[in-house]
Design a protein around this motif. Structure first.
Motif, PDB file in Angstrom:
ATOM      1  N   THR A 150       0.871  -1.142   0.024  1.00 53.31           N
ATOM      2  CA  THR A 150      -0.026  -0.017  -0.162  1.00 53.31           C
ATOM      3  C   THR A 150       0.719   1.240   0.039  1.00 53.31           C
ATOM      4  OG1 THR A 150      -1.721  -1.302   1.071  1.00 53.31           O
ATOM      5  CG2 THR A 150      -1.672   1.452   1.207  1.00 53.31           C
ATOM      6  N   LEU A 151       1.797   1.203   0.892  1.00 54.89           N
ATOM      7  CA  LEU A 151       2.741   2.489   0.983  1.00 54.89           C
ATOM      8  C   LEU A 151       3.622   2.612  -0.466  1.00 54.89           C
ATOM      9  CD1 LEU A 151       3.828   4.717   2.643  1.00 54.89           C
ATOM     10  CD2 LEU A 151       5.514   3.224   3.477  1.00 54.89           C
ATOM     11  N   LEU A 152       4.061   1.483  -0.820  1.00 53.22           N
ATOM     12  CA  LEU A 152       4.738   1.444  -2.110  1.00 53.22           C
ATOM     13  C   LEU A 152       3.987   2.162  -3.330  1.00 53.22           C
ATOM     14  CD1 LEU A 152       7.683   0.978  -2.846  1.00 53.22           C
ATOM     15  CD2 LEU A 152       7.000  -1.583  -3.736  1.00 53.22           C
ATOM     16  N   VAL A 153       2.944   1.523  -3.405  1.00 54.08           N
ATOM     17  CA  VAL A 153       1.914   2.097  -4.701  1.00 54.08           C
ATOM     18  C   VAL A 153       1.537   3.674  -4.267  1.00 54.08           C
ATOM     19  CG1 VAL A 153      -0.328   1.942  -5.459  1.00 54.08           C
ATOM     20  CG2 VAL A 153       1.070  -0.021  -4.963  1.00 54.08           C
ATOM     21  N   GLN A 154       1.439   4.270  -3.041  1.00 51.45           N
ATOM     22  CA  GLN A 154       1.495   5.427  -2.984  1.00 51.45           C
ATOM     23  C   GLN A 154       2.502   6.404  -3.418  1.00 51.45           C
ATOM     24  OE1 GLN A 154       0.422   5.649   1.383  1.00 51.45           O
ATOM     25  NE2 GLN A 154      -1.761   5.000   1.003  1.00 51.45           N
ATOM     26  N   ASN A 155       3.578   5.781  -2.911  1.00 53.84           N
ATOM     27  CA  ASN A 155       4.885   6.641  -3.113  1.00 53.84           C
ATOM     28  C   ASN A 155       5.299   6.395  -4.581  1.00 53.84           C
ATOM     29  OD1 ASN A 155       6.462   5.554   0.155  1.00 53.84           O
ATOM     30  ND2 ASN A 155       4.822   6.922  -0.403  1.00 53.84           N
ATOM     31  N   LEU A 156       5.188   5.475  -5.389  1.00 50.43           N
ATOM     32  CA  LEU A 156       5.532   5.378  -6.748  1.00 50.43           C
ATOM     33  C   LEU A 156       4.517   5.361  -7.543  1.00 50.43           C
ATOM     34  CD1 LEU A 156       8.212   2.558  -6.401  1.00 50.43           C
ATOM     35  CD2 LEU A 156       8.601   4.909  -6.047  1.00 50.43           C
ATOM     36  N   PRO A 157       4.328   6.575  -8.316  1.00 54.70           N
ATOM     37  CA  PRO A 157       3.116   6.786  -9.377  1.00 54.70           C
ATOM     38  C   PRO A 157       3.163   5.719 -10.410  1.00 54.70           C
ATOM     39  CG  PRO A 157       4.825   8.298  -9.788  1.00 54.70           C
ATOM     40  CD  PRO A 157       5.192   7.522  -8.409  1.00 54.70           C
ATOM     41  N   GLY A 158       2.038   5.106 -10.754  1.00 54.80           N
ATOM     42  CA  GLY A 158       1.922   4.321 -11.953  1.00 54.80           C
ATOM     43  C   GLY A 158       2.074   2.749 -11.509  1.00 54.80           C
ATOM     44  N   LEU A 159       2.886   2.558 -10.391  1.00 49.37           N
ATOM     45  CA  LEU A 159       2.785   1.215  -9.852  1.00 49.37           C
ATOM     46  C   LEU A 159       1.490   0.336  -9.544  1.00 49.37           C
ATOM     47  CD1 LEU A 159       5.065  -1.209  -9.018  1.00 49.37           C
ATOM     48  CD2 LEU A 159       4.995  -0.020  -6.763  1.00 49.37           C
ATOM     49  N   ALA A 160       1.350  -0.720 -10.299  1.00 48.04           N
ATOM     50  CA  ALA A 160       0.376  -1.497 -10.038  1.00 48.04           C
ATOM     51  C   ALA A 160       0.633  -2.921  -9.500  1.00 48.04           C
ATOM     52  CB  ALA A 160      -0.674  -1.651 -11.016  1.00 48.04           C
ATOM     53  N   LEU A 161       0.210  -3.783  -8.516  1.00 50.07           N
ATOM     54  CA  LEU A 161       0.719  -4.644  -8.208  1.00 50.07           C
ATOM     55  C   LEU A 161      -0.412  -6.020  -7.887  1.00 50.07           C
ATOM     56  CD1 LEU A 161       3.174  -3.657  -5.375  1.00 50.07           C
ATOM     57  CD2 LEU A 161       4.016  -4.478  -7.893  1.00 50.07           C
ATOM     58  N   SER A 162       0.106  -7.162  -8.302  1.00 49.63           N
ATOM     59  CA  SER A 162      -1.032  -8.101  -7.967  1.00 49.63           C
ATOM     60  C   SER A 162      -0.246  -9.472  -7.509  1.00 49.63           C
ATOM     61  CB  SER A 162      -1.613  -8.642  -9.269  1.00 49.63           C
ATOM     62  OG  SER A 162      -2.401  -7.612  -9.962  1.00 49.63           O
ATOM     63  N   LEU A 163      -0.699  -9.971  -6.331  1.00 51.04           N
ATOM     64  CA  LEU A 163      -0.390 -11.272  -5.893  1.00 51.04           C
ATOM     65  C   LEU A 163      -0.113 -12.214  -6.820  1.00 51.04           C
ATOM     66  CD1 LEU A 163      -2.007 -11.827  -2.395  1.00 51.04           C
ATOM     67  CD2 LEU A 163       0.489 -11.592  -2.902  1.00 51.04           C
ATOM     68  N   VAL A 164       0.794 -12.897  -6.906  1.00 49.53           N
ATOM     69  CA  VAL A 164       1.400 -14.099  -7.966  1.00 49.53           C
ATOM     70  C   VAL A 164       0.383 -15.258  -7.470  1.00 49.53           C
ATOM     71  CG1 VAL A 164       2.606 -15.704  -8.989  1.00 49.53           C
ATOM     72  CG2 VAL A 164       3.632 -13.310  -8.767  1.00 49.53           C
ATOM     73  N   ASN A 165      -0.358 -15.816  -8.240  1.00 46.82           N
ATOM     74  CA  ASN A 165      -1.307 -16.961  -8.022  1.00 46.82           C
ATOM     75  C   ASN A 165      -0.899 -17.943  -9.045  1.00 46.82           C
ATOM     76  OD1 ASN A 165      -2.848 -16.270  -5.754  1.00 46.82           O
ATOM     77  ND2 ASN A 165      -3.655 -14.559  -7.110  1.00 46.82           N
ATOM     78  N   THR A 166      -1.187 -19.559  -8.646  1.00 49.68           N
ATOM     79  CA  THR A 166      -0.513 -20.492  -9.496  1.00 49.68           C
ATOM     80  C   THR A 166      -2.007 -21.192  -9.852  1.00 49.68           C
ATOM     81  OG1 THR A 166      -0.569 -21.807  -7.677  1.00 49.68           O
ATOM     82  CG2 THR A 166       1.550 -20.723  -8.414  1.00 49.68           C
ATOM     83  N   LYS A 167      -1.873 -21.647 -10.979  1.00 55.31           N
ATOM     84  CA  LYS A 167      -2.855 -22.695 -11.748  1.00 55.31           C
ATOM     85  C   LYS A 167      -3.267 -23.704 -10.735  1.00 55.31           C
ATOM     86  CE  LYS A 167      -1.978 -21.458 -16.358  1.00 55.31           C
ATOM     87  NZ  LYS A 167      -1.426 -21.676 -17.839  1.00 55.31           N
ATOM     88  N   VAL A 168      -2.452 -24.464 -10.039  1.00 54.13           N
ATOM     89  CA  VAL A 168      -2.691 -25.518  -9.227  1.00 54.13           C
ATOM     90  C   VAL A 168      -2.605 -24.759  -7.669  1.00 54.13           C
ATOM     91  CG1 VAL A 168      -1.893 -27.598  -8.441  1.00 54.13           C
ATOM     92  CG2 VAL A 168      -2.020 -27.245 -10.996  1.00 54.13           C
ATOM     93  N   SER A 169      -3.359 -25.205  -6.927  1.00 55.76           N
ATOM     94  CA  SER A 169      -3.135 -24.495  -5.588  1.00 55.76           C
ATOM     95  C   SER A 169      -2.012 -25.415  -4.768  1.00 55.76           C
ATOM     96  CB  SER A 169      -4.403 -24.817  -4.763  1.00 55.76           C
ATOM     97  OG  SER A 169      -4.753 -26.060  -4.375  1.00 55.76           O
TER      98      SER A 169
END
Length: 298
Positions: A150-169
């Motif tokens: 949350t803090l990183l996205v607030q500090n760095l404009p344009g940064l969008a992050l998504s957790l890496v998820n896998t096809k098999v749990s």
């Protein structure tokens, strides 16, 4: 350098220079808690040298460090002091303070005691691989990782992050590896595991320093208990505990990794970055492959 791993994928199109990142981070440089401040969060020098850069770049890899300081003021102390003051008010006025007045008393007591409370600091490292569009945090919990992101996205404009998820749990994959007694190529199963029932009982079985290629483990899985943690090693170089939430715990680089590595005092930080990121750049994609590959971004 890293003891845990939580991975995020950086959305395509993010363009920023190291100099711009440094300037943005300076706007939220870590400052210790003030006398009446409960918590302070900010970016600190990854190399640990005062007044150094907040973004270290080593062989193209970006390293940051988030520092968090909190003041430990036990609620039991505040409540005890509040009870004493309530008793004093009753004794002197003959009336018992209401709920709102009691809450106000607690707030006043908290402010009075805060400067005397002990502080506790903790740090979390961040590694950004620009070429792979990957961000790795050393956070020990998802809550800490969420705070950092949350803090990183607030500090760095344009940064969008998504957790890496896998096809098999991870849970399903770990169950398959334990039942078939076949780890994915390049990996071995070690001697630590936790199995939990999915029903209301939440029954759990934990193995430590114990063989896992046994009928007992199979029977637990066939009976409905699923793996939530499993210790593994990649290519006899990196050991870790994989969790059901696709986090890596107890990350350790084995002795073979350090053979021939420089041990000079001056380049210790750079060597640690090179070794840890170099190994993870190879291990993480293979782990993703073992879990069926990465789910594409929505």
């Amino acid at each position: 350098m890293f003891k845990n791993v939580i991975m995020y994928r950086i959305a395509p199109g993010w363009s920023i220079t190291a100099e711009e990142v440094e300037g943005r981070l300076q706007d939220n440089h870590f400052v210790e808690c003030g006398a009446s401040q409960e918590k302070s969060v900010g970016w600190s020098e990854p190399r640990g040298e005062a007044n150094g850069p907040l973004l270290e770049v080593v062989a193209g890899q970006w390293i940051l460090k988030l520092m968090v300081e909190t003041r430990a003021l036990p609620a039991s102390v505040v409540n005890r002091k509040a009870q004493e003051r309530v008793a004093q008010i009753e004794a002197s006025t003959g009336r018992k303070p209401g709920k709102k007045e009691t809450r106000d008393l607690k707030d006043d007591i908290r402010l009075e005691l805060m400067p005397m409370a002990f502080t506790k600091q903790g740090s979390t490292r961040v590694w950004i691989d620009r070429e792979a569009n990957l961000l790795v945090t050393d956070a020990g919990s998802q809550a800490r990782a969420d705070e950092l992101v949350t803090l990183l996205v607030q500090n760095l404009p344009g940064l969008a992050l998504s957790l890496v998820n896998t096809k098999v749990s991870p849970s399903a994959a770990m169950a398959d590896w334990l039942v078939t007694q076949e780890a994915p190529q390049g990996f071995s199963v070690d001697r630590e595991c936790e199995l939990k029932a999915a029903d209301e009982s939440k029954a759990a079985v934990r193995y430590a320093r114990h063989r896992l290629d046994t009928d007992e483990v199979k029977q637990h899985i066939e009976g409905g208990k699923m793996p939530t943690r499993l210790a593994m090693t990649w290519n006899d170089r990196v050991s870790f505990v994989l969790t059901e939430g696709f986090q890596l715990k107890k990350l350790a680089f084995l002795d073979v990794v350090f053979e021939g590595a420089s041990t000079g005092k001056d380049d210790g930080f750079d060597a640690d970055v090179l070794i840890s990121t170099g190994e993870l750049q190879k291990a993480l994609p293979e782990l993703l492959e073992a879990l069926g590959g990465e789910l594409p971004l929505a």
